[in-house]
Design a protein around this motif. Sequence first.
Motif, short mmCIF file in Angstrom:
data_model
loop_
_atom_site.label_atom_id
_atom_site.label_comp_id
_atom_site.label_asym_id
_atom_site.label_seq_id
_atom_site.Cartn_x
_atom_site.Cartn_y
_atom_site.Cartn_z
N LEU A 136 0.84 -1.20 0.00
CA LEU A 136 0.00 0.00 0.00
C LEU A 136 0.87 1.25 0.00
O LEU A 136 1.92 1.29 0.64
N GLU A 137 0.42 2.25 -0.71
CA GLU A 137 1.21 3.48 -0.81
C GLU A 137 0.97 4.35 0.41
O GLU A 137 -0.17 4.58 0.81
N VAL A 138 2.05 4.82 0.96
CA VAL A 138 1.93 5.66 2.15
C VAL A 138 2.71 6.94 1.95
O VAL A 138 3.57 7.04 1.08
N TYR A 139 2.36 7.93 2.78
CA TYR A 139 3.14 9.16 2.82
C TYR A 139 4.26 8.97 3.83
O TYR A 139 4.19 8.12 4.72
N CYS A 140 5.24 9.81 3.73
CA CYS A 140 6.32 9.77 4.70
C CYS A 140 5.78 10.16 6.06
O CYS A 140 4.86 10.97 6.17
N LEU A 141 6.34 9.57 7.10
CA LEU A 141 5.90 9.94 8.45
C LEU A 141 6.15 11.41 8.72
O LEU A 141 5.49 12.03 9.55
N ASN A 142 7.09 11.97 8.01
CA ASN A 142 7.45 13.38 8.25
C ASN A 142 6.76 14.32 7.27
O ASN A 142 7.25 15.41 7.03
N TYR A 143 5.64 13.87 6.71
CA TYR A 143 5.06 14.74 5.67
C TYR A 143 4.59 16.08 6.23
O TYR A 143 4.54 17.08 5.52
N GLU A 144 4.30 16.10 7.54
CA GLU A 144 3.90 17.39 8.13
C GLU A 144 5.06 18.36 8.14
O GLU A 144 4.87 19.57 8.11
N ARG A 145 6.27 17.81 8.21
CA ARG A 145 7.44 18.70 8.20
C ARG A 145 7.82 19.07 6.78
O ARG A 145 8.77 19.82 6.58
N GLY A 146 7.15 18.48 5.80
CA GLY A 146 7.40 18.90 4.42
C GLY A 146 7.99 17.84 3.53
O GLY A 146 8.28 18.12 2.37
N CYS A 147 8.18 16.63 4.05
CA CYS A 147 8.75 15.60 3.18
C CYS A 147 7.69 15.16 2.17
O CYS A 147 6.55 14.91 2.53
N GLU A 148 8.10 15.10 0.92
CA GLU A 148 7.11 14.78 -0.12
C GLU A 148 7.22 13.34 -0.60
O GLU A 148 6.63 12.95 -1.60
N TRP A 149 7.99 12.54 0.13
CA TRP A 149 8.19 11.14 -0.29
C TRP A 149 6.88 10.36 -0.16
O TRP A 149 6.14 10.50 0.80
N THR A 150 6.62 9.51 -1.15
CA THR A 150 5.57 8.51 -1.01
C THR A 150 6.12 7.20 -1.54
O THR A 150 7.02 7.21 -2.39
#
Lengths: 505, 162
Positions: A136-150
């Motif tokens: 399953l595709e997830v967002y980075c745990l740090n997406y709130e800090r601005g990480c755009e990794w998925t």
Amino acid sequence: MSDVDGGVPVGSYSKIELKNFSIAFNLEDQDDIPNIRNVKYKSSSDHLCCAICQQPFIQPLTTVCGHTFCKECIYEFLKVQHQRSSRSRTNGSDDEEEDSGRLIGSCPLDRTPLDSSKINELFPTPLIISNLVDELEVYCLNYERGCEWTGCRWELDHHVLSDCGYTGVACHGYRTVDSVDKEENEGEETKKQTDICKMLVERRFLEEPRSKTVGDGDRDQEEYECIHKVYECTLCQARITKIEEGKHLQSSCPYNYTKCKLCFNDMIPMMNLAKHEENCGKAGHLKCPAHEIGCDWVGNSDTSLEIHLQNNNCQLSKLLPYMKNLNNKIDDLSKENSLLHRQINKILNSIISGKVTNLGYHEPMEEINRFSSELSSIENQDKLLFLNCELNRLKFELDDKILPFVNRETTARSDRESILNGLVNDNFMMKDDLNLQRALVNSLRKQLQFMLFKRNSPPGLQSGGLGGGMGGPIRSSVSFAEPESVEFFDIPSSSNSEEKLNLKL
Amino acid sequence: MHTFHKRILKEFKRLQKNPLPGITIKPSETDPNDLSVFVFDITLPPDSDGVLHSIYRSDIYQLRIKITDDYPVDSPEVQFLNSHPGSKIPLHPHIYSNGHICLDLLGSGWTPACSMESILLSIQSMLSTNELAERPPDDQAYVRTAPLNPKKTTFDYHDDNV
């Protein structure tokens, strides 16, 4: 207004501002591992969600009744059930808890009894399910800090632990203890104390100073200078840290000047640039007609525009008609291209679905032609050309194959003709021969008749008769041996042979 | 932060997005940072023929769902409220006059696969199938001794009809 909205306004009745708790990951200890439970999914299916936590499974286990739960969830539930039942049991008798690993309860979905210690009642889910969930595709745990990794869930650990620049890590930089300390311990005023910073910092901030200080090899102690160290902004003397520097220069430093592109005033603070550009006195209201293709010129009056366009000032405006022409052509071509695309797709589809079997000559050509209103004439010409070629090819083929046959036939015919001619000639010759023979026979008959006549007549006549040299000896032998029988025999025979000859001729 | 914060959030979002007919959530009672207390307004939706066949007509009742720390492994605290002006407790043979509800889903019948939505639906259907406007037989005695938390009471579920 406040009076009206005093009660609960109906419009905003079911609106609650939801707040997500921060899930950003901090690697404070080497053993820290990201909690996959906090992860935000890009998409998920209800079928892959645990009934207890309603999130995609984590380390799923399946029950004997066929339901699947997260390991943590089902154990938590069984523990509570177990405690409850053992509590009610211990109320009656003084039984102590048995072995602690064994939990007895029931399935949350259909209450099938479950015993966690029995591997056939609660067992790991087939790998395909765990694989599906891990994919399953997830967002980075740090997406709130601005990480755009998925990415896939199984990649998350690695990303957060070793790649993500937004993961919080301990600073570990050396820090000189501040003046506050100095004032307290006045005796050690000159002594500078160093300390290792324990504060958290996002990894991306840490990388930079580290690589910078590698060059200054002589300053060993400050190799990892703490990036939380407060220093003064060289422009405005505000106290900032490395982390804040970029933001400070962008939006709050009043002396970080930059240059306005329109009025060339280079005293505009960066923080005010956007505002300035809106209101810049030189802000142009007129644009060069070639601005579409990249001319940056802006001006305020028509005359300046004229000047701009004259004297080859604006090369781009000269290119404008040409570019427009090209653009139109490109548009046309792309339209045509899309049309052709659709046709090809149509044809491919119909081939795949079996409508077209004999490679293109088939009934759904009409459907294809629906798209080709303008291109039909071209297509027809093409088809005509193709058919002509085909025709020529067939002609040659025909000639090649038929001619030998024809030649052979004609020679055979002439052969037969000559044979026929030969036969006809033979025939004539035989006719002549026959006539000759007949004449001969006739003459012989006459001779015979004459000789018979001579014999029957007086012998005197015989010597003076017509008897020739040839008939002499024969005549004498016959006449001397048996004259009666000869006569008796000879006349009917000669008449018979005469009749035969007559018949034959 | 609740261990199952994400589940509660998900349930709540679903209730906001697809509200059940006759049920509205009262945002003023919910703390968005906490998400542990929810108050709902319950009315009975009209039947398919558009007429409301119920002894409760279109009365609005307030139901409070308190998410416990053990949720969803353990059931939440659910009761009707009469603290607000104009709100009252529905007359029902399984609902006590202090708002406590005798429903097995809220006690032994709870499983983690249930949700706030299923609680709301079963209470709504409990009201809509009832035709007796009366309190439970032991109402007076129970209310005098009842604990504040309805989960502390051990109910005896005996009536499957309503």
